[in-house]
Enzyme design. Structure first.
Site, PDB file in Angstrom:
ATOM      1  N   HIS A   4       1.018   1.351  -5.737  1.00  6.47           N
ATOM      2  CA  HIS A   4       0.618   1.022  -4.552  1.00  6.47           C
ATOM      3  C   HIS A   4       0.659   2.514  -3.628  1.00  6.47           C
ATOM      4  CE1 HIS A   4       0.068  -0.981  -0.575  1.00  6.47           C
ATOM      5  NE2 HIS A   4      -0.348  -1.915  -1.184  1.00  6.47           N
ATOM      6  N   ASP A  41      -2.093  -7.767  -6.431  1.00  2.00           N
ATOM      7  CA  ASP A  41      -3.496  -8.457  -7.157  1.00  2.00           C
ATOM      8  C   ASP A  41      -2.851  -8.718  -8.547  1.00  2.00           C
ATOM      9  OD1 ASP A  41      -5.267  -8.072  -5.030  1.00  2.00           O
ATOM     10  OD2 ASP A  41      -5.156  -6.087  -5.529  1.00  2.00           O
TER      11      ASP A  41
END
Ligand code: ACO
Length: 448
Positions: free
Chosen positions: A306, A363
Site C-alpha cells: 500500500h 483487497d
C-alpha cells in the site's frame, strides 16, 4: 515548531510556510515556489504531494491507524451501519435520529431508476464489464436529473447524495441481472440498504432472497471499511474532475473508472484470480511467491502492499476476522481462505516483503467474504464502488465548499527542443494526398 522553510535556488529565495494538520502532520506550502524561483516540484505518483487539506479521514500508515472524522475504524465493528457512516463522512458528524430518518427516507424514495434507463442496460453486450456499465450509468444520471447539475442548495445536495448512494445499488444489481439474462428486481422499500441490494441481485419471481442478521451486518462492515481512504487514486480523480466544475454524477462516474484498475479497487478481483489459479494447481503457493518477487515476471502478490500503510492495514485485519466468522456461520469451507492465509504467512516472514513493508491490504480478504455472500467475482469491484461512494461524495462536497482552484499539475518537458515541420514530399513519401493513400484500405476493412 518550525513555521517556514527558506529555499534558495539560483540566487532566488522563497519562504515556504509549514502547514500543520490537527494530527501534527506537516506540509510545505509551495504555492509561491514557481513565481519566486521559476522552479516546480517533481513527484511522479504524488508520494510526497498533498493535493488539499481535508477534515474527512485520517490515516497514519506507520501506526496502522484509520479514522473517519476522528472515529477509529475498529469502533464500527460493534454495530456496523453503513448509512450512519455515509452521513458521518459527508456531513462531518454522526446523524441525529431525525437526520438518519430523513436520509433513510430519501434513500428509499430515490432507489428506483427512471424506467427508460432499463433500455440502456439492454444496449450493453452480455459480457460487458460491470464497472464500465456502472460508470456509464452513473454519468447517465445527470441526463435524468438535470436539476442536480447546478448544486445551489443544501437540500438539493442531500437529495443528490441520497440518489447516488441509493441508485448505485440499483444500477449494480440491474447490470448483473442483465448480464445473466434474468428479470430485474425493483427495489423493495421494506428492506434495509444491504438486504435490498441482495434482493435486487438474487431474488427470483418464485423465490425471494432471504438472509440473516449476521450476513447483513458483515456486508455493512465490508461497505464501511471501503467507505473512504483520503486521497487515494479514485478519490483524487473525483476531486480533479470536480475541480473543473463538473457535476457530482460526472465526478463520481470518473471515480468508478479510476477504481476499476487492478492496482486500485480492481485488486479484489485480481486476488481471487490469484487464489483460484493456485487452487486449480496452475502454480503452487511457493512458485507464486517466487514469481511475485521476480520483477521480470509481471506478477505481484495481489492484495499486498500500500502506498500509505507501511505497517498493517487495519481494514485487512478486520476483514480477515469477518471472513473467518462468516464462513463458519455459513458453514462454508473455502479452500481459497486457507491459500490466502498461507500466502500471508509466507510473505510476512519473507525478507522481500518485510524489507519493503508490504502487508495485506483491504483487497486481500474482501473477495473471500463477497464470494461467501454469493457475489460473483466480476461484481467485486462494483461492491467496492458502492462502499466508496460516500467518500467520493464527501470529498466532492468538501472541495466545493472550500472553493478550490482547478487541478492542473505542471510537468518537466523532456521532448525535442524547437523543431520544424517537414513537408511530406521532403520525407520521401511517394504520394502526398490522403485520397491516394487511404482510399483502398479504409473503404474495405470495416470492423465492429
Ligand atoms: N508484490 C510484490 N512486490 C511488490 C508489491 C506486491 N504486491 N507491492 C509493491 N512491491 C514492491 C515493488 O516492486 C517495489 O520494489 P522495489 O523497491 O524493489 O522496486 C516496492 O515493493 C515498492 O512498490 P511500489 O510499486 O513502488 O509501491 P507503490 O506505493 O507505488 O504501490 C501498490 C502501491 C500499487 C498498492 C502496490 O503495492 C501493488 O501493486 N500492490 C498490488 C496491487 C494491490 O493490492 N492493490 C490494491 C491497493 S489497496 C487499494 O487501492 C484499494
Amino acid at each position: 515548531m518550525t513555521k517556514s522553510v527558506s529555499l534558495t535556488l539560483d540566487g532566488n529565495s522563497v519562504e515556504l510556510p509549514v502547514v500543520v494538520g490537527s494530527e501534527l502532520e506537516k506540509g510545505l506550502d509551495i504555492s509561491q515556489l514557481r513565481s519566486a524561483t521559476g522552479c516546480i516540484t517533481l513527484d511522479p505518483g504524488y508520494g510526497n504531494t498533498g493535493s488539499c487539506q481535508s477534515a474527512i479521514t485520517y490515516i497514519d500508515g506507520d501506526a496502522g491507524i484509520l479514522r473517519y472524522r476522528g472515529i477509529p475504524i475498529e469502533q464500527f465493528e460493534q454495530s456496523p451501519n453503513f448509512i450512519e457512516v455515509c452521513w458521518l463522512l459527508i456531513f462531518g458528524s454522526l446523524p441525529t435520529e431525525a437526520e438518519y430518518a430523513d436520509f433513510s427516507e430519501r434513500l428509499t424514495r430515490h432507489a428506483m431508476l427512471d424506467e427508460s434507463m432499463k433500455h440502456h442496460f439492454q444496449g450493453f453486450p452480455t459480457q460487458a464489464p460491470p464497472m464500465a456499465i456502472l460508470s456509464a450509468m452513473i454519468n447517465t444520471l445527470s441526463c435524468f436529473h438535470p436539476d442536480m447539475i447546478e448544486m445551489d442548495s443544501d437540500d438539493k445536495f442531500i437529495t443528490a447524495a441520497a440518489r447516488l448512494i441509493s441508485k448505485i445499488r440499483t444500477i449494480a444489481a440491474f447490470a448483473y441481472r442483465s448480464s445473466i439474462g434474468r428479470p430485474y428486481n425493483y427495489p423493495n422499500p421494506d428492506l434495509l440498504y444491504v438486504t435490498n441490494f441482495m434482493h435486487m441481485m438474487f431474488s427470483l419471481p418464485h423465490a425471494p432472497y432471504e438472509t440473516d442478521e449476521i450476513v447483513r451486518l458483515a456486508f455493512n462492515l465490508v461497505l464501511i471499511l471501503h467507505a473512504d481512504h483520503e486521497q487515494n487514486c479514485s478519490t483524487s480523480t473525483v476531486r480533479l474532475v470536480g475541480s473543473s466544475g463538473a457535476n457530482l454524477f460526472a465526478s463520481c462516474a470518473a471515480g468508478v473508472c479510476a477504481l476499476w484498475g487492478p492496482l486500485h479497487g480492481g485488486a479484489n478481483v485480481a486476488v481471487l484470480d490469484m487464489l483460484e489459479q493456485i487452487h486449480q494447481g496452475d502454480l503452487s503457493v511457493e512458485e507464486y511467491m517466487r514469481l511475485a518477487k521476480d520483477k521480470n515476471s509481471g506478477i505481484r502478490l495481489m492484495g499486498f502492499g500500500h502506498r500509505v500503510y507501511k505497517n498493517f492495514d487495519p481494514r485487512a485485519q478486520m476483514l480477515q476476522k469477518v471472513a473467518e466468522q462468516l464462513l463458519t456461520h455459513l458453514k462454508i469451507n473455502d479452500p481459497l481462505l486457507e491459500i490466502g492465509k498461507r500466502l500471508e504467512d509466507i510473505a510476512l516472514n519473507d525478507p522481500y516483503f518485510v524489507e519493503r513493508k508490504l502487508y495485506p491490504n483491504v483487497d486481500f480478504y474482501s473477495g473471500i467474504i463477497l464470494r461467501a455472500l454469493g457475489i460473483p467475482t466480476n461484481m467485486f469491484t462494483v461492491v467496492f464502488a458502492m462502499g466508496r461512494m460516500p467518500g467520493w461524495i464527501a470529498h466532492w462536497r468538501e472541495q466545493q465548499q472550500e472553493g478550490s482552484r482547478i487541478g492542473r499539475p505542471r510537468q518537466i518537458y523532456t521532448g525535442p527542443t524547437l523543431n520544424d515541420y517537414v513537408p511530406r514530399d521532403k520525407r520521401g513519401w511517394k504520394s502526398v494526398s490522403d485520397e491516394d493513400i487511404l482510399r483502398p484500405a479504409s473503404r474495405q476493412n470495416f470492423e465492429f
